[in-house]
Design a protein around this motif. Sequence first.
Motif, short mmCIF file in Angstrom:
data_model
loop_
_atom_site.label_atom_id
_atom_site.label_comp_id
_atom_site.label_asym_id
_atom_site.label_seq_id
_atom_site.Cartn_x
_atom_site.Cartn_y
_atom_site.Cartn_z
N LEU A 1 5.39 -6.82 3.17
CA LEU A 1 6.49 -5.89 3.26
C LEU A 1 7.84 -6.28 3.38
N GLY A 2 8.05 -7.42 4.18
CA GLY A 2 9.58 -7.70 4.64
C GLY A 2 10.05 -6.94 5.51
N ALA A 3 11.48 -6.92 5.49
CA ALA A 3 12.12 -6.12 6.56
C ALA A 3 12.24 -4.64 6.37
N GLU A 4 12.16 -4.42 5.02
CA GLU A 4 12.59 -2.96 4.53
C GLU A 4 11.22 -2.18 4.37
N VAL A 5 10.72 -1.05 5.20
CA VAL A 5 9.76 -0.41 5.22
C VAL A 5 10.02 1.19 4.88
N ASP A 6 9.35 1.68 3.96
CA ASP A 6 9.29 3.11 3.67
C ASP A 6 7.84 3.34 3.60
N GLU A 7 7.49 4.90 3.28
CA GLU A 7 6.28 5.14 3.47
C GLU A 7 5.47 4.69 2.18
N ALA A 8 5.92 4.82 1.15
CA ALA A 8 5.20 4.30 0.10
C ALA A 8 5.14 2.75 -0.13
N ALA A 9 6.02 2.14 0.50
CA ALA A 9 5.54 0.54 0.73
C ALA A 9 4.49 0.23 2.00
N TYR A 10 4.68 0.95 3.05
CA TYR A 10 3.84 1.10 3.89
C TYR A 10 2.26 1.30 3.66
N LEU A 11 2.09 2.31 2.81
CA LEU A 11 0.76 2.62 2.31
C LEU A 11 0.22 1.69 1.40
N MET A 12 0.86 1.17 0.64
CA MET A 12 0.65 -0.11 -0.33
C MET A 12 0.23 -1.27 0.53
N ALA A 13 1.01 -1.62 1.46
CA ALA A 13 0.64 -2.88 2.24
C ALA A 13 -0.39 -2.54 3.26
N TYR A 14 -0.71 -1.32 3.56
CA TYR A 14 -2.02 -1.05 4.55
C TYR A 14 -3.25 -1.33 3.83
N ARG A 15 -3.11 -0.78 2.50
CA ARG A 15 -4.27 -0.95 1.79
C ARG A 15 -4.57 -2.47 1.25
N SER A 16 -3.44 -3.04 0.79
CA SER A 16 -3.52 -4.61 0.37
C SER A 16 -3.80 -5.45 1.48
N ALA A 17 -3.12 -5.11 2.41
CA ALA A 17 -3.39 -6.53 3.51
C ALA A 17 -4.03 -6.42 4.71
N SER A 18 -4.78 -5.22 4.62
CA SER A 18 -5.91 -4.80 5.92
C SER A 18 -7.02 -4.16 5.30
N ALA A 19 -8.28 -4.83 5.61
CA ALA A 19 -9.54 -4.27 5.26
C ALA A 19 -9.98 -3.03 6.05
N PRO A 20 -10.67 -2.19 5.47
CA PRO A 20 -10.96 -0.92 6.09
C PRO A 20 -11.91 -1.24 7.34
N GLU A 21 -12.70 -2.28 7.44
CA GLU A 21 -13.41 -2.77 8.58
C GLU A 21 -12.68 -3.11 9.81
N ASP A 22 -11.59 -3.66 9.53
CA ASP A 22 -10.58 -4.17 10.46
C ASP A 22 -9.87 -3.16 11.11
N ARG A 23 -9.48 -2.00 10.37
CA ARG A 23 -8.97 -0.68 10.68
C ARG A 23 -9.68 -0.01 11.54
N ALA A 24 -11.06 0.31 10.94
CA ALA A 24 -11.85 0.78 11.91
C ALA A 24 -12.24 0.20 13.13
N ARG A 25 -12.30 -1.20 13.22
CA ARG A 25 -12.59 -1.70 14.52
C ARG A 25 -11.20 -1.56 15.23
N GLN A 26 -10.03 -1.41 14.87
CA GLN A 26 -8.95 -1.16 15.77
C GLN A 26 -8.98 0.30 16.36
#
Length: 232
Positions: A122-147
């Motif tokens: 993302l860098g230092a500029e975060v909005d919802e569209a960028a956040y959702l994209m990064a959430y899907r691309s940078a974290s695996a569903p298994e890690d999010r479920a574990r969280q």
Amino acid sequence: MNKDTLVIELERHLRALAAEREAARRDPALQAARTAVKRYQAARLAATHPDLLAAPDTREAAAFFLNDIYGAHDLGQREADLERIVPSLQRLLPLESLHTITGAIALDALTEKLDTGMARVLGAEVDEAAYLMAYRSASAPEDRARQLDLVQQLGDSLCSLVRIPLLSLTLSVMRGPAKLAGVSELHQFLDRGFSSFKKMKKPAHFVDTIVGRERRAMGHIYAGRREPFDVF
């Protein structure tokens, strides 16, 4: 799980946290991006759970989750306190309190790892569209479920703490010694969590509500839903 096993696990998570934060400190751009991610997430969580933050019965516990568990502020002092006194924890704390602290640090370590992954995208500029994209691309569903499993376990652990006789008195008595020992941040964390859960009529329902909503949001994000945080 006994105290020896918990201390080994706690030390492992503290080492992971220290390495993650040290790497970020050496990279000012990454540090700024991590801070931006944390601030965005804190605001998003407040927007997703406004009823829990507003209700007299749950607002302190909700604030504890947002500030002490998912907060944007630096929790490094709490971890530094822990690293310094890990050898004494087996003697100082009952098993249930040690379990709660270990769970909180395990959650913190995984959250830091996930936040760093998103920050690199993302860098230092975060909005919802960028956040959702990064959430899907940078974290695996298994890690999010574990969280979220760790959030559930931490909440369940706090629910267990409030049923321990005389723990409230013990925490109160420990306030002075904790300050003298230089671990007041750690003591305040335990005290805030215990006190906020003690005041609720149905703490387990509160935990299930937060985790249930966040699981639905996670599923919506990975499914590409247009309003992923519409979880009511």
